[in-house]
Scaffold this active site. Structure first.
Site, mmCIF file in Angstrom:
data_model
loop_
_atom_site.group_PDB
_atom_site.id
_atom_site.type_symbol
_atom_site.label_atom_id
_atom_site.label_comp_id
_atom_site.label_asym_id
_atom_site.label_seq_id
_atom_site.Cartn_x
_atom_site.Cartn_y
_atom_site.Cartn_z
ATOM 1 N N LYS A 179 -7.010 8.143 -10.571
ATOM 2 C CA LYS A 179 -7.721 7.261 -11.252
ATOM 3 C C LYS A 179 -8.691 6.219 -9.983
ATOM 4 O O LYS A 179 -8.410 5.430 -9.248
ATOM 5 C CB LYS A 179 -7.624 6.138 -12.344
ATOM 6 C CG LYS A 179 -8.648 5.415 -12.683
ATOM 7 C CD LYS A 179 -9.257 6.088 -13.241
ATOM 8 C CE LYS A 179 -10.122 4.347 -13.939
ATOM 9 N NZ LYS A 179 -10.892 3.498 -12.819
ATOM 10 N N CYS B 200 -3.255 -9.218 -2.339
ATOM 11 C CA CYS B 200 -1.865 -9.550 -3.186
ATOM 12 C C CYS B 200 -1.122 -10.558 -3.041
ATOM 13 O O CYS B 200 -0.824 -11.560 -3.444
ATOM 14 C CB CYS B 200 -0.857 -8.188 -3.939
ATOM 15 S SG CYS B 200 -0.622 -7.484 -2.953
ATOM 16 N N GLY C 159 -4.705 -5.527 -16.723
ATOM 17 C CA GLY C 159 -5.035 -4.009 -16.895
ATOM 18 C C GLY C 159 -3.065 -3.311 -16.860
ATOM 19 O O GLY C 159 -3.503 -2.144 -17.567
ATOM 20 N N GLY D 288 -3.273 -3.846 -9.730
ATOM 21 C CA GLY D 288 -4.090 -4.375 -10.073
ATOM 22 C C GLY D 288 -3.314 -5.610 -10.899
ATOM 23 O O GLY D 288 -2.855 -6.191 -11.155
ATOM 24 N N SER D 289 -4.233 -6.064 -12.011
ATOM 25 C CA SER D 289 -3.850 -7.076 -13.325
ATOM 26 C C SER D 289 -3.168 -6.570 -13.859
ATOM 27 O O SER D 289 -2.765 -6.052 -14.053
ATOM 28 C CB SER D 289 -5.468 -7.186 -13.048
ATOM 29 O OG SER D 289 -5.634 -6.835 -14.818
ATOM 30 N N GLU E 181 2.315 -3.389 -9.674
ATOM 31 C CA GLU E 181 1.814 -3.825 -8.719
ATOM 32 C C GLU E 181 0.639 -5.205 -8.918
ATOM 33 O O GLU E 181 -0.968 -4.693 -8.619
ATOM 34 C CB GLU E 181 1.410 -3.803 -7.475
ATOM 35 C CG GLU E 181 1.574 -4.968 -6.369
ATOM 36 C CD GLU E 181 0.587 -5.106 -5.422
ATOM 37 O OE1 GLU E 181 -0.387 -6.015 -4.743
ATOM 38 O OE2 GLU E 181 1.236 -3.801 -4.445
#
Length: 501
Positions: free
Chosen positions: A165, A281, A224, A220-221, A244
């Site tokens: 993606k 991160c 999400g 990502g968040s 993560e």
């Protein structure tokens, strides 16, 4: 009608090109991955190792063009992106060596025989590929956690086709890298469908829902991740999700460390939390610094470093806007100790910001990740004050202890306290930068990740494998690695570990 997928230059905020249309044929791409799964596994370890080497070489051969496009699309700079591409090629080759070693299979053989519990059948166990994997590209690592990167490398090594993606922050980079990898895979003899790519939020949701997909890798968040987990829960067969997510990454400076090198720690801390515009991160978002003159000197050095910084380019408009909101919210409850100089020009930029408070008055807002070049320093009066504040923190990917040379007592207490809260403890260094190796662990308890597995290093392959046991199987139906006379990989036979000859 599908919407355009546009490539934007974050330095100017302008659309540079339309890269693709949002993907409407997700099912077709997923079915191609399903078809490729058995042939990819059948290539065997040696051929997949050669495939990984070929992928690394192809990326190296395309380095100038990849770095040029990625820099224009992310603003991360050629030096950073060249390093990131080198890292990606290195980890592809690392996983080639993982395949050659073979220990990752966890092969075990228990021959039939009598035991204290009675007769035992012949049992042979090893790990096998889980099937096609969906990999979601990360905004902040276009070459190390996106189309090329650790999730992709470890999944291919495991024998799993990958449907990617593409992240909307760097679609042109994603498409270019996809083309390079696909062509290299074809030349190396990999089956069609080994790689697929989709664009658009709806396509990402459809990808996770498709029954051919057997696992998801995501960076990502939390928002999400929760959205994708909700989709997985609605599947007829929920699948593993390796996410993560967010991390505060606290730093503790002992009084002895501050006395030893206050100015150095202050400037290094500022350099770490502003590195890459704080879009890591592993960015250290909160530092605990002792009260008193030594701590004052440390804070002064950090303030001076931040005050000299110019506004930094952010990856996209959404991240820049979120950063502005986050720093404004922190400024309402904390003292803005220092901010970068100069006004933001065109494009997406964030001003480096340092805020201060006391450990006793640490507000909840200071314990939440704010993505970007901002950090908080909390001053503590004594060890009781420090440990009380540490007890308020969320779990993180990392925790850092800055200590004086030879100091052990307080660092030992901190290690015991922090170990349940994190996946990596750093001493006298900084968490930004995650080495790719066998001993690396990049993960942590929720909300850092939702998994016990690492997404960096050799054991990241374990995410995309599942165990199978063959009971009383004839030798002609066993995988080669489980035959009695196979001796090219480490195995455990009848309870005894047999290293590779």
């Amino acid at each position: 009608m599908s919407a355009d997928v546009s490539s934007i230059d974050p330095r100017t905020g302008e659309v540079v090109e339309v890269v693709a249309q949002e993907t409407a044929s997700v099912s077709e791409i997923c079915e191609a991955a399903r078809t490729a799964a058995a042939p990819l596994e059948a290539l065997g370890r040696e051929t997949r190792a050669a495939l990984l080497e070929a992928l690394a070489s192809a990326l190296e051969d395309s380095r100038p063009r990849i770095v040029e496009v990625a820099d224009r699309e992310t603003g991360l700079g050629e030096t950073r992106l060249n390093g990131e591409l080198t890292r990606t090629c290195y980890q592809l080759r690392l996983f080639a060596s993982v395949l050659t070693d073979g220990g990752y299979l966890e092969a075990a053989i228990d021959h039939a025989g009598e035991t204290a519990m009675g007769p035992r059948p012949d049992l042979r166990r090893m790990l096998v590929p889980i099937g096609p994997v969906a990999v979601f590209g990360a905004s902040n690592f276009p070459l190390a956690f996106s189309v090329p990167g650790g999730d992709t490398a470890s999944a291919i090594a495991a024998g799993c086709p990958v449907v990617l993606k593409a992240h909307p922050s760097h679609p042109a980079t994603s498409q270019l890298c996809f083309e390079v990898l696909t062509e290299a895979a074809r030349k190396a003899g990999a089956p069609e469908g080994t790689f697929g790519i989709v664009y658009g939020q709806r396509a990402g949701a459809d990808l996770v829902a498709h029954p051919a997909i057997r696992a998801v890798g995501f960076t990502g968040s939390q928002g999400g991740a929760r959205a994708l987990l909700a989709i997985i829960e609605q599947r007829a067969d929920p699948i593993p999700f390796f996410g993560e997510l967010s991390s505060l990454n606290p730093v503790v400076v002992t009084p002895a460390a501050a006395a030893d090198r206050a100015a150095r720690i202050g400037s290094e801390f500022a350099a770490s939390f502003t590195l890459g515009a704080g879009q890591f991160c592993t960015k250290p978002g909160l530092a605990f610094v002792p009260s008193g003159p030594d701590g004052d000197a440390l804070v002064a050095a950090a303030r001076a470093a931040v005050a000299e910084a110019e506004p930094l380019v952010m990856l996209n408009e959404g991240i820049a806007a979120s950063y502005a909101r986050g720093t404004a919210a922190l400024g309402k409850v904390l003292e803005t100790s220092s901010a970068g100089s100069g006004a933001a020009s065109a494009g997406f930029r964030g001003n480096p910001t340092l805020l201060t408070t006391t450990a006793a008055d640490l507000p909840p807002e200071a314990t939440e990740e704010c993505f970007g070049p901002v950090a908080v320093i909390a001053r503590y009066a004594d060890e009781a004050d420090l440990f009380a504040a540490l007890g308020k923190l969320p779990n993180s990917l990392t925790a850092t202890i800055q200590r004086a040379p030879g100091e052990t007592d307080l660092p030992a207490e901190l290690t015991r306290f922090l170990r349940p809260l994190t996946g990596r403890i750093i001493y006298d260094a900084y968490p930004t930068g995650v080495a790719v190796s066998w001993a690396q662990h990049h993960g942590g308890p929720w909300p850092a990740t939702n998994t016990q597995h690492t997404s960096v290093g050799a054991t990241a392959i374990r995410r995309f494998l599942r165990p199978v046991t063959w009971q009383n199987a004839p030798s002609d139906l066993l995988p080669p690695e489980l035959l009695d006379d196979h001796n090219s990989i480490p195995r455990r036979v009848d309870g005894r570990f047999q290293p590779q000859p």
